[in-house]
Design a protein around this motif. Sequence first.
Motif, PDB file in Angstrom:
ATOM      1  N   GLY A  40       0.814  -1.307  -0.079  1.00  0.00           N
ATOM      2  CA  GLY A  40       0.059   0.063  -0.005  1.00  0.00           C
ATOM      3  C   GLY A  40       0.713   1.320   0.004  1.00  0.00           C
ATOM      4  O   GLY A  40       0.476   2.044   0.595  1.00  0.00           O
ATOM      5  N   ALA A  41       1.628   1.532  -0.837  1.00  0.00           N
ATOM      6  CA  ALA A  41       2.737   2.442  -0.912  1.00  0.00           C
ATOM      7  C   ALA A  41       2.125   3.545  -1.478  1.00  0.00           C
ATOM      8  O   ALA A  41       1.782   3.640  -2.627  1.00  0.00           O
ATOM      9  CB  ALA A  41       4.006   2.215  -1.784  1.00  0.00           C
ATOM     10  N   ALA A  42       1.462   4.372  -0.740  1.00  0.00           N
ATOM     11  CA  ALA A  42       0.691   5.708  -1.201  1.00  0.00           C
ATOM     12  C   ALA A  42       1.369   6.677  -1.983  1.00  0.00           C
ATOM     13  O   ALA A  42       0.965   7.355  -2.891  1.00  0.00           O
ATOM     14  CB  ALA A  42      -0.030   6.324   0.193  1.00  0.00           C
ATOM     15  N   THR A  43       2.589   6.853  -1.529  1.00  0.00           N
ATOM     16  CA  THR A  43       3.384   7.932  -2.288  1.00  0.00           C
ATOM     17  C   THR A  43       3.925   7.425  -3.691  1.00  0.00           C
ATOM     18  O   THR A  43       3.731   8.250  -4.614  1.00  0.00           O
ATOM     19  CB  THR A  43       4.813   8.398  -1.434  1.00  0.00           C
ATOM     20  N   PHE A  44       4.120   6.145  -3.616  1.00  0.00           N
ATOM     21  CA  PHE A  44       4.653   5.574  -4.801  1.00  0.00           C
ATOM     22  C   PHE A  44       3.340   5.684  -5.977  1.00  0.00           C
ATOM     23  O   PHE A  44       3.337   5.993  -7.111  1.00  0.00           O
ATOM     24  CB  PHE A  44       5.096   4.258  -4.873  1.00  0.00           C
ATOM     25  N   TYR A  45       2.203   5.176  -5.290  1.00  0.00           N
ATOM     26  CA  TYR A  45       0.912   5.365  -6.114  1.00  0.00           C
ATOM     27  C   TYR A  45       0.586   6.963  -6.632  1.00  0.00           C
ATOM     28  O   TYR A  45       0.353   7.178  -7.748  1.00  0.00           O
ATOM     29  CB  TYR A  45      -0.186   5.121  -5.246  1.00  0.00           C
ATOM     30  N   GLY A  46       0.865   7.934  -5.538  1.00  0.00           N
ATOM     31  CA  GLY A  46       0.919   9.637  -6.069  1.00  0.00           C
ATOM     32  C   GLY A  46       1.722   9.900  -7.130  1.00  0.00           C
ATOM     33  O   GLY A  46       1.556  10.442  -7.966  1.00  0.00           O
ATOM     34  N   VAL A  47       3.017   9.323  -7.181  1.00  0.00           N
ATOM     35  CA  VAL A  47       4.081   9.585  -7.964  1.00  0.00           C
ATOM     36  C   VAL A  47       3.653   8.828  -9.432  1.00  0.00           C
ATOM     37  O   VAL A  47       3.617   9.672 -10.625  1.00  0.00           O
ATOM     38  CB  VAL A  47       5.384   9.199  -7.744  1.00  0.00           C
ATOM     39  N   LEU A  48       3.097   7.679  -9.607  1.00  0.00           N
ATOM     40  CA  LEU A  48       2.718   6.972 -10.686  1.00  0.00           C
ATOM     41  C   LEU A  48       1.491   7.761 -11.302  1.00  0.00           C
ATOM     42  O   LEU A  48       1.398   7.838 -12.310  1.00  0.00           O
ATOM     43  CB  LEU A  48       2.284   5.536 -10.317  1.00  0.00           C
ATOM     44  N   SER A  49       0.643   8.186 -10.175  1.00  0.00           N
ATOM     45  CA  SER A  49      -0.571   9.132 -10.636  1.00  0.00           C
ATOM     46  C   SER A  49      -0.109  10.369 -11.484  1.00  0.00           C
ATOM     47  O   SER A  49      -0.641  10.619 -12.709  1.00  0.00           O
ATOM     48  CB  SER A  49      -1.469   9.427  -9.799  1.00  0.00           C
ATOM     49  N   VAL A  50       0.925  11.077 -10.874  1.00  0.00           N
ATOM     50  CA  VAL A  50       1.373  12.140 -11.630  1.00  0.00           C
ATOM     51  C   VAL A  50       1.964  11.958 -13.035  1.00  0.00           C
ATOM     52  O   VAL A  50       1.692  12.710 -14.203  1.00  0.00           O
ATOM     53  CB  VAL A  50       2.434  12.966 -10.822  1.00  0.00           C
ATOM     54  N   LEU A  51       2.885  10.884 -12.988  1.00  0.00           N
ATOM     55  CA  LEU A  51       3.626  10.528 -14.447  1.00  0.00           C
ATOM     56  C   LEU A  51       2.407   9.837 -15.539  1.00  0.00           C
ATOM     57  O   LEU A  51       2.603  10.390 -16.696  1.00  0.00           O
ATOM     58  CB  LEU A  51       4.616   9.403 -14.241  1.00  0.00           C
ATOM     59  N   THR A  52       1.435   9.359 -14.914  1.00  0.00           N
ATOM     60  CA  THR A  52       0.311   8.885 -15.924  1.00  0.00           C
ATOM     61  C   THR A  52      -0.334   9.921 -16.438  1.00  0.00           C
ATOM     62  O   THR A  52      -0.666  10.162 -17.455  1.00  0.00           O
ATOM     63  CB  THR A  52      -0.455   7.834 -15.195  1.00  0.00           C
ATOM     64  N   SER A  53      -0.870  11.097 -15.424  1.00  0.00           N
ATOM     65  CA  SER A  53      -1.536  12.031 -16.000  1.00  0.00           C
ATOM     66  C   SER A  53      -0.554  12.793 -16.997  1.00  0.00           C
ATOM     67  O   SER A  53      -1.162  13.470 -17.900  1.00  0.00           O
ATOM     68  CB  SER A  53      -1.859  12.829 -14.738  1.00  0.00           C
ATOM     69  N   ALA A  54       0.663  13.030 -16.612  1.00  0.00           N
ATOM     70  CA  ALA A  54       1.544  13.747 -17.573  1.00  0.00           C
ATOM     71  C   ALA A  54       1.479  13.000 -18.943  1.00  0.00           C
ATOM     72  O   ALA A  54       1.625  13.589 -20.077  1.00  0.00           O
ATOM     73  CB  ALA A  54       2.833  13.990 -17.131  1.00  0.00           C
ATOM     74  N   ALA A  55       1.659  11.855 -19.038  1.00  0.00           N
ATOM     75  CA  ALA A  55       1.813  10.925 -20.139  1.00  0.00           C
ATOM     76  C   ALA A  55       0.405  11.234 -21.207  1.00  0.00           C
ATOM     77  O   ALA A  55       0.499  11.275 -22.293  1.00  0.00           O
ATOM     78  CB  ALA A  55       1.893   9.565 -20.029  1.00  0.00           C
ATOM     79  N   ALA A  56      -0.420  11.262 -20.297  1.00  0.00           N
ATOM     80  CA  ALA A  56      -1.890  11.151 -21.052  1.00  0.00           C
ATOM     81  C   ALA A  56      -1.971  12.575 -21.735  1.00  0.00           C
ATOM     82  O   ALA A  56      -2.324  12.716 -22.793  1.00  0.00           O
ATOM     83  CB  ALA A  56      -2.887  10.815 -20.107  1.00  0.00           C
TER      84      ALA A  56
END
Length: 179
Positions: free
Chosen positions: A82-98
């Motif tokens: 449940g790494a919340a910070t890692f999920y948040g970083v991946l969210s920012v990266l996914t949003s930027a890619a989209a």
Amino acid sequence: MEHTTHTTHHTRRPPAVVRTRVPRPSPGGAAARWHPRRRPAAGPGARGPGGPRRPRLTGLGCGVLTTVGMVAAAWFCDLLGGAATFYGVLSVLTSAAAALWVRPADLICAPVAAPIAFAAGLVTTAGPVDTVTELALRAPWLFAGTLTAAVIVLLRKAHALLRARLRRRPPVRQSPPAG
């Protein structure tokens, strides 16, 4: 005199063909074969010199990319405890890619798809009841991903508008030197 409903048939000339492109010899070197000059590929999805085409997503593709990316990120982070910070970083990266890959006609879809995909990823691991709590706890990451997508989309739109305005502007003529 007999009356007919048909109009008199006039022989029409075929319309003149207007050629808007300049002919040039074909690459084979045969001077007898001519074809219209091809315009160079232009636009955001065009192939650069020697480079591959950049991917372009439709609005639906943007939503699918972010949702699949965030569901995969949620499952991966669940495996890590449940790494919340890692999920948040991946969210920012996914949003930027989209936001970078969506086509110019569908730019609005990237900032809209980011928070929906963030919540969809949380639903798959936390369940529908705990998702509300997780959304509240991870709100800064949710806003960061949405803001990242919105800023990238605004910059892309501003760049496209500026480029269109410069393309429409007539060239500036310099006056001859006095003397």
